[in-house]
Design an enzyme around this catalytic site. Structure first.
Site, PDB file in Angstrom:
ATOM      1  N   HIS A   1     -16.073  95.286  46.664  1.00  0.00           N
ATOM      2  CA  HIS A   1     -17.017  94.176  46.825  1.00  0.00           C
ATOM      3  C   HIS A   1     -18.247  94.467  45.997  1.00  0.00           C
ATOM      4  O   HIS A   1     -18.674  95.612  45.874  1.00  0.00           O
ATOM      5  CB  HIS A   1     -17.423  94.012  48.301  1.00  0.00           C
ATOM      6  CG  HIS A   1     -18.008  92.672  48.591  1.00  0.00           C
ATOM      7  ND1 HIS A   1     -19.329  92.372  48.328  1.00  0.00           N
ATOM      8  CD2 HIS A   1     -17.442  91.566  49.082  1.00  0.00           C
ATOM      9  CE1 HIS A   1     -19.550  91.103  48.666  1.00  0.00           C
ATOM     10  NE2 HIS A   1     -18.438  90.594  49.117  1.00  0.00           N
TER      11      HIS A   1
ATOM     12  N   ASP B   1     -11.197  89.286  52.420  1.00  0.00           N
ATOM     13  CA  ASP B   1      -9.886  88.706  52.066  1.00  0.00           C
ATOM     14  C   ASP B   1      -8.710  89.595  52.430  1.00  0.00           C
ATOM     15  O   ASP B   1      -7.563  89.149  52.332  1.00  0.00           O
ATOM     16  CB  ASP B   1      -9.860  88.414  50.558  1.00  0.00           C
ATOM     17  CG  ASP B   1     -10.858  87.330  50.199  1.00  0.00           C
ATOM     18  OD1 ASP B   1     -11.646  87.522  49.238  1.00  0.00           O
ATOM     19  OD2 ASP B   1     -10.885  86.302  50.898  1.00  0.00           O
TER      20      ASP B   1
HETATM   21  C1  SDX Z   1     -15.119  87.677  47.798  1.00  0.00           C
HETATM   22  O1  SDX Z   1     -19.837  88.135  46.352  1.00  0.00           O
HETATM   23  C2  SDX Z   1     -19.384  87.803  47.541  1.00  0.00           C
HETATM   24  O2  SDX Z   1     -20.061  87.801  48.514  1.00  0.00           O
HETATM   25  C3  SDX Z   1     -17.902  87.372  47.559  1.00  0.00           C
HETATM   26  C4  SDX Z   1     -17.299  87.164  48.944  1.00  0.00           C
HETATM   27  C5  SDX Z   1     -17.919  85.987  49.653  1.00  0.00           C
HETATM   28  O3  SDX Z   1     -17.878  85.966  50.879  1.00  0.00           O
HETATM   29  O4  SDX Z   1     -18.345  85.032  48.944  1.00  0.00           O
HETATM   30  O5  SDX Z   1     -17.467  88.338  49.747  1.00  0.00           O
HETATM   31  C6  SDX Z   1     -15.798  86.863  48.832  1.00  0.00           C
HETATM   32  O6  SDX Z   1     -15.033  87.237  46.676  1.00  0.00           O
HETATM   33  C7  SDX Z   1     -14.611  89.038  48.162  1.00  0.00           C
HETATM   34  C8  SDX Z   1     -13.978  89.787  46.943  1.00  0.00           C
HETATM   35  C9  SDX Z   1     -12.557  89.304  46.741  1.00  0.00           C
HETATM   36  N1  SDX Z   1     -11.983  89.894  45.500  1.00  0.00           N
HETATM   37  C10 SDX Z   1     -11.052  90.852  45.547  1.00  0.00           C
HETATM   38  O7  SDX Z   1     -10.646  91.391  46.582  1.00  0.00           O
HETATM   39  C11 SDX Z   1     -10.496  91.233  44.179  1.00  0.00           C
HETATM   40  C12 SDX Z   1     -10.377  92.770  44.076  1.00  0.00           C
HETATM   41  N2  SDX Z   1     -11.727  93.298  44.008  1.00  0.00           N
HETATM   42  C13 SDX Z   1     -12.294  93.542  42.729  1.00  0.00           C
HETATM   43  O8  SDX Z   1     -11.816  92.860  41.640  1.00  0.00           O
HETATM   44  C14 SDX Z   1     -13.772  93.894  42.743  1.00  0.00           C
HETATM   45  O9  SDX Z   1     -13.935  94.839  43.708  1.00  0.00           O
HETATM   46  C15 SDX Z   1     -14.772  92.786  42.930  1.00  0.00           C
HETATM   47  C16 SDX Z   1     -14.552  91.659  41.963  1.00  0.00           C
HETATM   48  C17 SDX Z   1     -14.730  92.262  44.311  1.00  0.00           C
HETATM   49  C18 SDX Z   1     -16.160  93.393  42.679  1.00  0.00           C
HETATM   50  O10 SDX Z   1     -16.197  93.750  41.360  1.00  0.00           O
HETATM   51  P1  SDX Z   1     -17.498  94.434  40.694  1.00  0.00           P
HETATM   52  O11 SDX Z   1     -18.618  94.512  41.653  1.00  0.00           O
HETATM   53  O12 SDX Z   1     -17.743  93.759  39.386  1.00  0.00           O
HETATM   54  O13 SDX Z   1     -17.047  95.897  40.484  1.00  0.00           O
HETATM   55  P2  SDX Z   1     -16.156  96.399  39.274  1.00  0.00           P
HETATM   56  O14 SDX Z   1     -15.042  95.429  38.987  1.00  0.00           O
HETATM   57  O15 SDX Z   1     -17.059  96.769  38.150  1.00  0.00           O
HETATM   58  O16 SDX Z   1     -15.507  97.719  39.919  1.00  0.00           O
HETATM   59  C19 SDX Z   1     -16.239  98.934  39.956  1.00  0.00           C
HETATM   60  C20 SDX Z   1     -15.157 100.016  39.812  1.00  0.00           C
HETATM   61  C21 SDX Z   1     -14.315  99.840  38.555  1.00  0.00           C
HETATM   62  O17 SDX Z   1     -13.789 101.107  38.222  1.00  0.00           O
HETATM   63  P3  SDX Z   1     -14.609 102.043  37.129  1.00  0.00           P
HETATM   64  O18 SDX Z   1     -14.951 101.160  35.945  1.00  0.00           O
HETATM   65  O19 SDX Z   1     -15.825 102.553  37.875  1.00  0.00           O
HETATM   66  O20 SDX Z   1     -13.644 103.164  36.776  1.00  0.00           O
HETATM   67  O21 SDX Z   1     -14.241  99.937  40.910  1.00  0.00           O
HETATM   68  C22 SDX Z   1     -12.941  99.602  40.414  1.00  0.00           C
HETATM   69  C23 SDX Z   1     -13.139  99.030  39.027  1.00  0.00           C
HETATM   70  O22 SDX Z   1     -11.974  99.253  38.241  1.00  0.00           O
HETATM   71  N3  SDX Z   1     -12.407  98.611  41.354  1.00  0.00           N
HETATM   72  C24 SDX Z   1     -11.147  98.577  41.781  1.00  0.00           C
HETATM   73  C25 SDX Z   1     -11.092  97.505  42.674  1.00  0.00           C
HETATM   74  N4  SDX Z   1     -12.292  96.917  42.756  1.00  0.00           N
HETATM   75  C26 SDX Z   1     -13.102  97.607  41.928  1.00  0.00           C
HETATM   76  N5  SDX Z   1     -10.076  99.356  41.480  1.00  0.00           N
HETATM   77  C27 SDX Z   1      -8.931  99.043  42.115  1.00  0.00           C
HETATM   78  N6  SDX Z   1      -8.775  98.027  42.999  1.00  0.00           N
HETATM   79  C28 SDX Z   1      -9.842  97.231  43.302  1.00  0.00           C
HETATM   80  N7  SDX Z   1      -9.712  96.239  44.161  1.00  0.00           N
END
Ligand code: SDX
Length: 425
Positions: free
Chosen positions: A303, A360
């Protein structure tokens, strides 16, 4: 006494006012920075940028705190109705008995949509994703009910949107199934009416199971707002051009649909089904999620703000067991989800990046248990988030915030002259 931070650059000092929020959050006000220094700030994805000052929702990602207008989500999910929470978010206070009764009645008598809207459904292919249908028809509402800038007109359109979206949502499902549409039943409460429109058939009487109604009420409350998330920011940005409520919310629905945002709930169930079909090999998928070359993410994990447990995920996880037990459902994907969570939270890749289950991760398991088809999961998220979008739009409009127009740093070609096509190499 105002506090300032100082920016020192090439012998000059610029003062940046410090803004402190109710919960002592701090911000640097840079609204005059460019005029005074020529600097803009750069923050791709707005990870560290506040776009507004809001009184709607407070969340603390480190502490896992979420409050709507100051009320903890745990208390609202336990004791309130979804329409009570909608009223709270939109008008700022919990309604009195009389205010709630009026609000509920107003919504009940606006659940019908113009008969011509039914014809629009006939234009969509049966394969149309319900989110595409919902976004289209939400925007189309403005062709039947003109946007308004008066307080009365705005309040009427707020009631219309809250009342009609469940009808539009249920009809998008019935249209996809090729079933006859069910009209709203004014004798039913908000959640029971939605379930009726979704699951009633002309050939038999349908009565919603109270366990299902309660679970739906809780899920809608837990999704009702989440401060400046992607879709709420979209609603505020689009609304800042003064286009009106229906068009702004339609934009928010489109933003929510993305798999990184609300679309994740559908992706989670599809991921769990994939793991189940692959023999439940959880470790394989946790390892894939850690492998940057795999293009696979653990959907429902991580998140932007929560670097601790998403408090909504805790509540939904607990509700999963309760609802499935009461309905006598054994869903193997729930065990896979729990095993996945347990495995990931022992793995340094997830622990070091503070990746926890988000709203989710478990929600789809309950949606499925109460009969909601997978393609409708994000529509359910939109139904829950609607009062939050409305509250954010209403606050932005009431505060007369300027049209949103971020700046940029240009990294393209320097000035160059036109070359006639006959002379290009
Ligand atoms: C919602 O913003 C809100 O409030 C949203 C929400 C709401 O109520 O409105 O809470 C609802 O959208 C919840 C999120 C739903 N999405 C997912 O579950 C999709 C999977 N999650 C990710 O794609 C990610 O965690 C996000 C999009 C939710 C957040 O992404 P960020 O903050 O941009 O973080 P990032 O993608 O830069 O990740 C940081 C690191 C990265 O690795 P490094 O570059 O440090 O090596 O964490 C890793 C990412 O690769 N990472 C994951 C991961 N999520 C982040 N690796 C594996 N699996 C994951 N799910």
């Amino acid at each position: 006494m105002s506090k300032f931070a100082e920016l020192h650059y090439e012998g000059k000092v610029y003062q940046l006012p410090v803004v402190e929020g109710t919960e002592k959050e701090l911000a640097l006000d840079i609204s005059k920075l460019r005029d005074e220094s020529g600097f803009i700030t750069l923050d791709i994805g707005y990870k560290n940028t506040g776009a507004t000052k809001s009184a709607v929702t407070f969340l603390d990602g480190e502490q896992g705190i979420l409050r709507y207008r100051g009320y903890p989500i745990e208390q609202l999910a336990e004791h309130a109705s979804f329409l009570e929470v909608a009223y709270l978010l939109i008008y700022g206070e919990l309604p009195t008995q009389a205010q709630l009764a009026t609000f509920e009645r107003e919504i009940t008598i606006h659940t019908l949509v113009h008969e011509d809207i039914r014809k629009i459904y006939d234009g969509f292919p049966a394969s149309a994703h319900p989110m595409a249908v919902l976004a289209s028809l939400t925007c189309a509402l403005s062709t039947f009910y003109p946007e308004s800038r008066t307080t009365e007109g705005t309040n009427l359109n707020i009631i219309r949107l809250l009342a009609k979206m469940p009808t539009l949502a249920a009809w998008s499902y019935k249209n996809e199934m090729g079933h006859p549409l069910n009209y709203p039943n004014n004798a039913l409460d908000y959640c029971s009416n939605f379930l009726h429109m979704m699951f009633a058939y002309p050939t038999e009487t349908y009565t919603a199971d109270p366990v299902v109604v309660d679970a739906l009420n809780k899920l809608l409350i837990l999704h009702a707002d989440h401060e400046q998330n992607c879709s709420a920011s979209t609603v505020r940005m689009v609304g800042s051009s003064q286009v009106g409520l229906f068009a702004s919310v339609a934009a928010g629905i489109n933003a929510l649909w993305g798999p990184l945002h609300g679309g994740a709930n559908q992706e989670v169930i599809e991921m769990l089904e994939r793991i189940k079909a692959d023999g439940g090999n959880v470790k394989k998928y946790v390892d894939m999620a850690k492998d940057k070359n795999s293009n696979f993410r653990l959907m429902g994990f991580g998140h932007r703000v929560y670097k601790n447990f998403d408090p909504r995920a805790r509540i939904i996880k607990a509700a999963c067991d309760n609802v499935l037990n009461k309905l006598g459902i054994n869903d193997p994907t729930l065990e896979i989800a729990k095993e996945l969570e347990e495995h990931a939270l022992k793995d340094d890749y997830f622990v070091s990046r503070k990746l926890y289950p988000n709203v989710d991760f478990y929600s789809g398991i309950i949606y499925r248990a109460i009969g909601i088809p997978t393609e409708m999961f994000t529509v359910m998220f939109a139904l829950g988030r609607l009062p939050g979008w409305i509250a954010q739009w209403k606050e932005m409009t009431a505060n007369k915030e300027p049209i949103g127009r971020p700046r940029q740093i240009y990294i393209g070609a320097p000035e160059r002259n036109y070359v006639p096509v006959s002379e290009r190499k």
